[in-house]
Design an enzyme around this catalytic site. Structure first.
Site: not given
Ligand code: NAD
Length: 243
Positions: A146, A142
Site C-alpha cells: 500500500k 499488504y
Molecule cells: P474488497 O475486497 O471488498 O474489494 C476489493 C475488490 O477488488 C473486489 O471486488 C475484488 O474482486 C477486486 N479485485 C481484486 N483484485 C483485482 C484485480 N486484479 N483486478 C480487478 N479487480 C480486482 O475490499 P474493500 O474493503 O472494498 O477495500 C477497498 C480499498 O480500500 C482497498 O484499496 C483497501 O486497501 C482499502 N482499505 C480498506 C479498508 C477496510 O476496512 N475495508 C481499510 C483501509 C483501506
C-alpha cells in the site's frame, strides 16, 4: 452543479467490492454515469456498465476507460491472504498498469484508496497528520505494497494528470464483509479473550459513507492548480455527513 456531472463517466476499479460498490451508488445518486471494472460481477444495476477483467492487464482496462472523467482505484487482493507476490503484482504493477492505461485512454484524474496503515510504525498514533512519514517497518506485506502503491500514484501527478490518495483506516457500514464478520467469527471461536495493552488503546474506524464522501470530494477537486493534487489525505469520522 448536478448538470455539470451529467454525462461524465466515472470508472470504479474494484467497484464490485465493499467500498467500491458504495462509491458506485453515491456516484449514481449524484448523476454521474458509472463504469465498474472488477474480476467478478457481485451485483446487478441497470445503470452501471460492467467490465470484467484483471487490472494487471492493460488490454482489459482500456475498454473500461473510454471517455472516462475520473478513475477511482479501490481494488485489492484480500489483506488476510498475506500473499506477498500477489500484493506486489496487483497493488504495485497493477497500479502502474492503471496509470499507463489512463494516459493511453486520455483519462486525466485518478483517486486511489490508500490506507492509514501506511504511517503506522507499531507505536500509538493519536491525531496523526499527513506530515507523518511512511512506516519504515510496515506491519505486513499488504501495508508494504500500500505504501509503494501510494508513492506510485502520487509521483504520477503532473501538469496534465491529477492524482490524490485517500487513507481510511477500518471501514464499517452496510454490507461490510470484513471487519464486523471477522470480529464475530473470532469471538465465536473464543479467540477474543485477551487484552492488548492497558485496555485503553483507541483505534479509528470510519463509516463507509464518509469514506465515499472523501473520495468524491477529492475527485471533484482534481483540477489544474488544485492544492490536493499529488497529496494524501487521512479520512476519519467526525459527524456523519450525508450529501
Ligand atoms: P474488497 O475486497 O471488498 O474489494 C476489493 C475488490 O477488488 C473486489 O471486488 C475484488 O474482486 C477486486 N479485485 C481484486 N483484485 C483485482 C484485480 N486484479 N483486478 C480487478 N479487480 C480486482 O475490499 P474493500 O474493503 O472494498 O477495500 C477497498 C480499498 O480500500 C482497498 O484499496 C483497501 O486497501 C482499502 N482499505 C480498506 C479498508 C477496510 O476496512 N475495508 C481499510 C483501509 C483501506
Amino acid at each position: 452543479e448536478a448538470t455539470d456531472r451529467q454525462g461524465k463517466i466515472c470508472l470504479v476499479v474494484g467497484g464490485g467490492g465493499f467500498l467500491g460498490r458504495h462509491i458506485v451508488e453515491k456516484l449514481l445518486d449524484r448523476g454521474y454515469e458509472v463504469h465498474v471494472f472488477d474480476l467478478r460481477e457481485t451485483f446487478k444495476d441497470d445503470r452501471v456498465t460492467y467490465f470484467l477483467g484483471d487490472l494487471c492487464k492493460k488490454e482489459d482496462l482500456l475498454p473500461a476507460m473510454k471517455d472516462v472523467f475520473v478513475v477511482f482505484h479501490c481494488a485489492t487482493p484480500s489483506p488476510l491472504s498475506n500473499n506477498k507476490e500477489l500484493f506486489h503484482k496487483v497493488n504495485c504493477h497493477g497500479t502502474k498498469t492503471i496509470i499507463e492505461a489512463c494516459k493511453e485512454a486520455g483519462v486525466k484524474r485518478l483517486v486511489l484508496t490508500s490506507s492509514a496503515s501506511v504511517v503506522y510504525e507499531g507505536k500509538d498514533v493519536e491525531n496523526g497528520t499527513e506530515d507523518l512519514p511512511y512506516a519504515c517497518k510496515p506491519m505486513d506485506y499488504y501495508t508494504e505494497t500500500k505504501i509503494l502503491q501510494e508513492k506510485i500514484v502520487l509521483e504520477a501527478n503532473s501538469d496534465d494528470f491529477f492524482t490524490v490518495a485517500i487513507r481510511p483506516h477500518g471501514i464499517f457500514g452496510p454490507r461490510d464483509p470484513h471487519m464486523v464478520p471477522t470480529t464475530v467469527r473470532t469471538a465465536k471461536a473464543g479467540k477474543m479473550k485477551f487484552k492488548i495493552g492497558d485496555g485503553k488503546n483507541i483505534v479509528d474506524f470510519t463509516f463507509v459513507e464518509n469514506v465515499v464522501h472523501g473520495h468524491i470530494l477529492a475527485a471533484e477537486h482534481l483540477e489544474p492548480g488544485s492544492k490536493i493534487c499529488g497529496k494524501a489525505y487521512h479520512i476519519t469520522n467526525d459527524e456523519p455527513i450525508f450529501f
